[in-house]
Write a protein that holds these residues in place. Sequence first.
Motif, PDB file in Angstrom:
ATOM      1  N   UNK A 151      51.728  -6.320  62.350  1.00 19.51           N
ATOM      2  CA  UNK A 151      52.879  -7.059  61.814  1.00 19.51           C
ATOM      3  C   UNK A 151      52.592  -7.549  60.394  1.00 19.51           C
ATOM      4  N   UNK A 152      51.363  -8.040  60.201  1.00 21.01           N
ATOM      5  CA  UNK A 152      51.001  -8.518  58.858  1.00 21.01           C
ATOM      6  C   UNK A 152      51.050  -7.391  57.831  1.00 21.01           C
ATOM      7  N   UNK A 153      50.582  -6.207  58.232  1.00 23.54           N
ATOM      8  CA  UNK A 153      50.628  -5.073  57.306  1.00 23.54           C
ATOM      9  C   UNK A 153      52.066  -4.706  56.959  1.00 23.54           C
ATOM     10  N   UNK A 154      52.928  -4.723  57.965  1.00 23.69           N
ATOM     11  CA  UNK A 154      54.339  -4.420  57.710  1.00 23.69           C
ATOM     12  C   UNK A 154      54.978  -5.475  56.794  1.00 23.69           C
ATOM     13  N   UNK A 155      54.633  -6.738  57.003  1.00 24.38           N
ATOM     14  CA  UNK A 155      55.174  -7.807  56.161  1.00 24.38           C
ATOM     15  C   UNK A 155      54.718  -7.638  54.708  1.00 24.38           C
ATOM     16  N   UNK A 156      53.418  -7.297  54.532  1.00 25.21           N
ATOM     17  CA  UNK A 156      52.918  -7.070  53.171  1.00 25.21           C
ATOM     18  C   UNK A 156      53.632  -5.884  52.537  1.00 25.21           C
ATOM     19  N   UNK A 157      53.789  -4.807  53.324  1.00 21.06           N
ATOM     20  CA  UNK A 157      54.491  -3.621  52.826  1.00 21.06           C
ATOM     21  C   UNK A 157      55.922  -3.965  52.433  1.00 21.06           C
ATOM     22  N   UNK A 158      56.586  -4.772  53.287  1.00 21.02           N
ATOM     23  CA  UNK A 158      57.965  -5.169  53.002  1.00 21.02           C
ATOM     24  C   UNK A 158      58.038  -6.018  51.729  1.00 21.02           C
ATOM     25  N   UNK A 159      57.125  -6.973  51.574  1.00 23.21           N
ATOM     26  CA  UNK A 159      57.135  -7.827  50.395  1.00 23.21           C
ATOM     27  C   UNK A 159      56.876  -7.025  49.119  1.00 23.21           C
ATOM     28  N   UNK A 160      55.914  -6.098  49.206  1.00 23.88           N
ATOM     29  CA  UNK A 160      55.632  -5.246  48.035  1.00 23.88           C
ATOM     30  C   UNK A 160      56.848  -4.403  47.685  1.00 23.88           C
ATOM     31  N   UNK A 161      57.516  -3.897  48.713  1.00 27.65           N
ATOM     32  CA  UNK A 161      58.718  -3.087  48.486  1.00 27.65           C
ATOM     33  C   UNK A 161      59.810  -3.902  47.798  1.00 27.65           C
ATOM     34  N   UNK A 162      59.994  -5.133  48.253  1.00 35.37           N
ATOM     35  CA  UNK A 162      61.009  -6.003  47.645  1.00 35.37           C
ATOM     36  C   UNK A 162      60.679  -6.278  46.180  1.00 35.37           C
ATOM     37  N   UNK A 163      59.379  -6.563  45.930  1.00 36.19           N
ATOM     38  CA  UNK A 163      58.960  -6.824  44.554  1.00 36.19           C
ATOM     39  C   UNK A 163      59.207  -5.594  43.682  1.00 36.19           C
ATOM     40  N   UNK A 164      58.861  -4.412  44.209  1.00 32.41           N
ATOM     41  CA  UNK A 164      59.064  -3.177  43.445  1.00 32.41           C
ATOM     42  C   UNK A 164      60.546  -2.940  43.166  1.00 32.41           C
ATOM     43  N   UNK A 165      61.382  -3.183  44.166  1.00 35.06           N
ATOM     44  CA  UNK A 165      62.821  -3.014  43.963  1.00 35.06           C
ATOM     45  C   UNK A 165      63.336  -3.989  42.902  1.00 35.06           C
ATOM     46  N   UNK A 166      62.790  -5.218  42.950  1.00 33.26           N
ATOM     47  CA  UNK A 166      63.199  -6.211  41.949  1.00 33.26           C
ATOM     48  C   UNK A 166      62.785  -5.767  40.538  1.00 33.26           C
ATOM     49  N   UNK A 167      61.547  -5.269  40.406  1.00 27.54           N
ATOM     50  CA  UNK A 167      61.061  -4.800  39.101  1.00 27.54           C
ATOM     51  C   UNK A 167      61.892  -3.632  38.604  1.00 27.54           C
ATOM     52  N   UNK A 168      62.181  -2.681  39.527  1.00 26.95           N
ATOM     53  CA  UNK A 168      63.000  -1.534  39.137  1.00 26.95           C
ATOM     54  C   UNK A 168      64.382  -1.982  38.690  1.00 26.95           C
ATOM     55  N   UNK A 169      64.928  -2.953  39.411  1.00 24.77           N
ATOM     56  CA  UNK A 169      66.246  -3.471  39.065  1.00 24.77           C
ATOM     57  C   UNK A 169      66.229  -4.120  37.674  1.00 24.77           C
ATOM     58  N   UNK A 170      65.165  -4.872  37.373  1.00 25.26           N
ATOM     59  CA  UNK A 170      65.032  -5.512  36.057  1.00 25.26           C
ATOM     60  C   UNK A 170      64.909  -4.457  34.966  1.00 25.26           C
ATOM     61  N   UNK A 171      64.111  -3.414  35.248  1.00 30.11           N
ATOM     62  CA  UNK A 171      63.948  -2.335  34.256  1.00 30.11           C
ATOM     63  C   UNK A 171      65.279  -1.648  33.971  1.00 30.11           C
ATOM     64  N   UNK A 172      66.039  -1.382  35.012  1.00 29.73           N
ATOM     65  CA  UNK A 172      67.341  -0.734  34.841  1.00 29.73           C
ATOM     66  C   UNK A 172      68.278  -1.588  34.010  1.00 29.73           C
ATOM     67  N   UNK A 173      68.288  -2.909  34.305  1.00 29.39           N
ATOM     68  CA  UNK A 173      69.148  -3.829  33.547  1.00 29.39           C
ATOM     69  C   UNK A 173      68.717  -3.853  32.079  1.00 29.39           C
ATOM     70  N   UNK A 174      67.379  -3.895  31.877  1.00 27.77           N
ATOM     71  CA  UNK A 174      66.882  -3.916  30.471  1.00 27.77           C
ATOM     72  C   UNK A 174      67.275  -2.652  29.715  1.00 27.77           C
ATOM     73  N   UNK A 175      67.190  -1.535  30.376  1.00 26.47           N
ATOM     74  CA  UNK A 175      67.580  -0.257  29.747  1.00 26.47           C
ATOM     75  C   UNK A 175      69.057  -0.244  29.398  1.00 26.47           C
ATOM     76  N   UNK A 176      69.873  -0.817  30.262  1.00 25.76           N
ATOM     77  CA  UNK A 176      71.302  -0.869  30.025  1.00 25.76           C
ATOM     78  C   UNK A 176      71.599  -1.728  28.788  1.00 25.76           C
ATOM     79  N   UNK A 177      70.894  -2.884  28.696  1.00 27.44           N
ATOM     80  CA  UNK A 177      71.130  -3.755  27.544  1.00 27.44           C
ATOM     81  C   UNK A 177      70.646  -3.113  26.249  1.00 27.44           C
ATOM     82  N   UNK A 178      69.563  -2.306  26.327  1.00 24.24           N
ATOM     83  CA  UNK A 178      69.036  -1.696  25.098  1.00 24.24           C
ATOM     84  C   UNK A 178      69.981  -0.651  24.513  1.00 24.24           C
ATOM     85  N   UNK A 179      70.882  -0.152  25.290  1.00 22.93           N
ATOM     86  CA  UNK A 179      71.864   0.802  24.787  1.00 22.93           C
ATOM     87  C   UNK A 179      72.994   0.084  24.060  1.00 22.93           C
TER      88      UNK A 179
END
Length: 380
Positions: free
Chosen positions: A352-380
Amino acid sequence: MTTSSQQPLKSHSVSSEEQYRGFVEYIYAFDIAYDMKEERIFTLLGRELTQFEMEPGRRNPRDAFFFRPQMVKLSPVERIGPRGAVRVERSIKLFPVGAISLTLRVPFDGLSLEELVYYHELSFQSGPLRDEARTLAEEVRRELEAHTIRPHDRARYEETYTVFCLDARASLIDGQTAEEWLRQHRVMVALLLTQERLPLSEQETEDTTSRYISYYERDIVVTDWNAALILDDPKHFDESLHIIELANVQLAELQAYDRLLDDSISRSYADVAARSVRRKNRMLASLREIRIDLTRLSDELSNTTKFFGDWHLARLYQQFAGRFHLADWHATIDSKLKTLDDLYQLLKQDQINRWMITLEVTIVLLFVIDVIIIALEWSR
């Protein structure tokens, strides 16, 4: 009901030359498989299987629950023993927990208690009786292999018990009770049950003969850890022997479960220490299967000896259960099951702990990707 706790035995001198008739019952329990399939078996070793029946009577109520295993009686065989030709009567009982019970019965007539000591380890010209039992168990195991789940490569975890059955009609004089007979013969009975030829101490003699149970005036069962003596009318022998047989099978299966748990725990400790996630996941699945299977098998085993009430045969079973320390075996197995359960919970929480860590890392990665996408949109 009379037991030794109500009437202690005292020593009496008696001749060891008194002769008796009856038979010696050798009971062998073997574990042949992990479990039996839920299907009916019609024949065994060329004989039709029947269901064991016990007639109701004053010693066992009409509505009492009895486990009635399938059984078969084989043709008697003749063997040459130390006193000449003897007949060996053989029967087999099947148990749903992957066990079989063999009984080899050797009648005798005109033997003293001292001579019966040599019947503990009976041997023929063809070899020891124990070897004959093992050979027969192997034949049964091979024939039942198609009807079992995870059959063993050989019949294992053998548990042996010897019962000396004396015909009370020829053993007791007029007006003599079975308890009086035991008080007069307690020294020789102790030697017989312990398979000793040298005199025993008073303490050992008392311990060996102190646990007995009696119903009528002319019947008694003396129990010891390795052998028992029954003095009774021959028509009542089978019901007492069946109770002993059930307890003996239960002991053999508890020992088999104990070894199985030892192996599982040893493997589990090694897997817990391993770093491989895949190995731990396999262990988690294995522990889950073992927990379920052993709980089910424990219930099936308990059902074979589930006696309620204060009637004679129930108390007889309790007597043998005490001699075989069945409660201690149950406690040991329960403790090891708890150890397995703790390991299961530990691995489950780790998963369960491994799954929770995996889930948290996934959420963080999705958040980072989302920020990168927003930044790219603003740079245009």
